[in-house]
Motif scaffolding. Structure first.
Motif: not given
Length: 428
Positions: A259-273, A318-321
């Motif tokens: 698979t491939k993902a291309v797109g603008k980032a929506v950033t998320v900061q989370t902690f310990a699951g 489009h994808g998740v990192i």
């Protein structure tokens, strides 16, 4: 010049490769061959001489980009066999005049390149008054990468002078046709031909566009759409190369290979699951975006799984990192959704709501801000800062074209060391 001229710019650094590509270009309809500035700097006047010897029936242009010593440099190129010598239009009037006088002495024409000239139409008139034979409207490679276009000033220059006008700067078939419609006599094409896997076919395509002049008008693409199209067509390694081997995340792998993902980032900061913010970010994201999640404090609890993935699909993401762990891998693979993670683990966290969305984060060794572009494939994940996205997309495409040309030469039986002439360029 009733029929527009197709001039192929051989901006390579080895004469042998230039000769091979020139032969293919001629078969596709090229009229003139240009010994490009990189080729001249690398191989000297011998490159011009060899081109003239190999193609005695064709006009060879020496792109000297002369800024000083006009007489000396025009004489050098003329004695090497060039029929047209290119000087810089931004050079002093004295340089242009000396170049013109020397050109008349040796029977060569002078082309003045308006590269980086602030008032191109005005300077074109001045250069013609000094005796220059051809004016070239030119947007340089580095400027092309930022979206500048030679078509923007072409009409003004054509109307300002009575001599033939050339145009150069990232031209493809559609732009070549549009240039002829706007009055250009000489269409100078480099990478679209010389970096093609099939030089003859690419030359023929541009030659046909110049001759037939379809009713379709070339229009610049929407920048964001062009960025997405280009990044979708290149690989993560292409992008990394365009960024001088920077921007790559580390330690991540694709949950759904292929698979491939291309797109603008929506950033998320989370902690310990804590999976509250990652799931809430799905509603913040727009179709085509990519979620980039930093799960601080380890990989033993997963902030992502099947239900969140299904929600992404519904939203058009489009994808998740994830710099962290993922669970429900078997279900995610059935959906074949693009996900990259550091680990897999069955354990789920709790939706506590810590963290934030669309703040700058560090993910897998790279700083990522909201709106940065993400390119992820089997090789890994690359981050492109949004301010440089258009430039890096264009440069990535040039990397891809160059690799396609090298690949074509390898398929002809050559070796990579031979094509790249590695022994010559090794540090001593």
């Amino acid at each position: 010049m009733d029929r527009p001229i197709l001039q192929v710019a051989l901006d390579l650094v080895e004469t042998d490769r230039a000769l091979h590509i020139a032969q293919e270009a001629r078969a596709g309809g090229a009229d003139w061959l240009e010994a490009g500035t990189p080729l001249i700097k690398s191989e000297g006047m011998a490159a011009i001489t060899r081109l003239c010897a190999a193609f005695p029936d064709m006009t060879v242009v020496a792109d000297m980009k002369t800024a000083d010593t006009g007489a000396i440099e025009v004489e050098m190129a003329a004695k090497a066999g060039a029929k047209i010598v290119c000087i810089l239009g931004s050079a002093d009037d004295e340089v242009a005049s000396e170049s013109v006088r020397t050109g008349a002495r040796y029977g060569v024409r002078i082309m003045a390149d308006l590269l980086n000239v602030m008032a191109p139409a005005q300077r074109a008139r001045e250069l013609v008054a000094l005796g220059v034979d051809i004016i070239a409207v030119h947007t340089g490679i580095d400027s092309q990468m930022t979206g500048k276009n030679p078509l923007d000033s072409l009409s003004d220059v054509v109307q300002a002078v009575s001599v033939p006008v050339a145009i150069a700067g990232g031209l493809n078939a559609a732009m070549a046709a549009e240039s002829v419609k706007l009055g250009a006599h000489i269409i100078i094409v480099g990478g679209s031909i010389t970096r093609s896997a099939d030089v003859t076919a690419s030359s023929s395509l541009i030659r046909s566009a110049m001759d037939t002049l379809s009713d379709d008008h070339w229009e610049p693409a929407d920048p964001d759409e062009e960025i997405r199209q280009i990044f979708s067509s290149v690989s993560a390694p292409n992008v990394s190369d365009a960024m001088h081997r920077k921007g790559s995340m580390y330690g991540l792998f694709s949950i759904c290979p292929g698979t491939k993902a291309v797109g603008k980032a929506v950033t998320v900061q989370t902690f310990a699951g804590d999976w509250a913010k990652p799931v809430e970010a799905i509603d913040v994201a727009q179709p085509g975006d990519v979620l980039v999640i930093n799960n601080d404090q380890g990989t033993d609890i997963a902030p992502w799984g099947e239900l969140a993935t299904l929600s992404c699909i519904n939203r058009g993401i489009h994808g998740v990192i994830i710099d962290g762990a993922v669970r429900d891998v078997d279900d995610i693979r059935k959906m074949n959704f693009p996900v990259w993670a550091r680990a897999t683990v069955p354990n789920a966290g709790d939706p506590k709501g810590f963290g934030e969305i669309n703040a700058e984060i560090r993910c897998a060794g790279q700083m990522v801000g909201p709106g940065d572009w993400i390119i992820a494939d089997e090789s890994g994940v690359v981050v492109v800062p949004k301010k440089r996205a258009y430039e890096i997309a264009r440069r990535s495409l040039e990397v891809k074209k160059n690799e396609e040309r090298i690949r074509a030469e390898l398929r002809q039986g050559r070796t990579l060391a031979g094509v790249m002439n590695l022994l010559r360029w090794e540090k001593r």
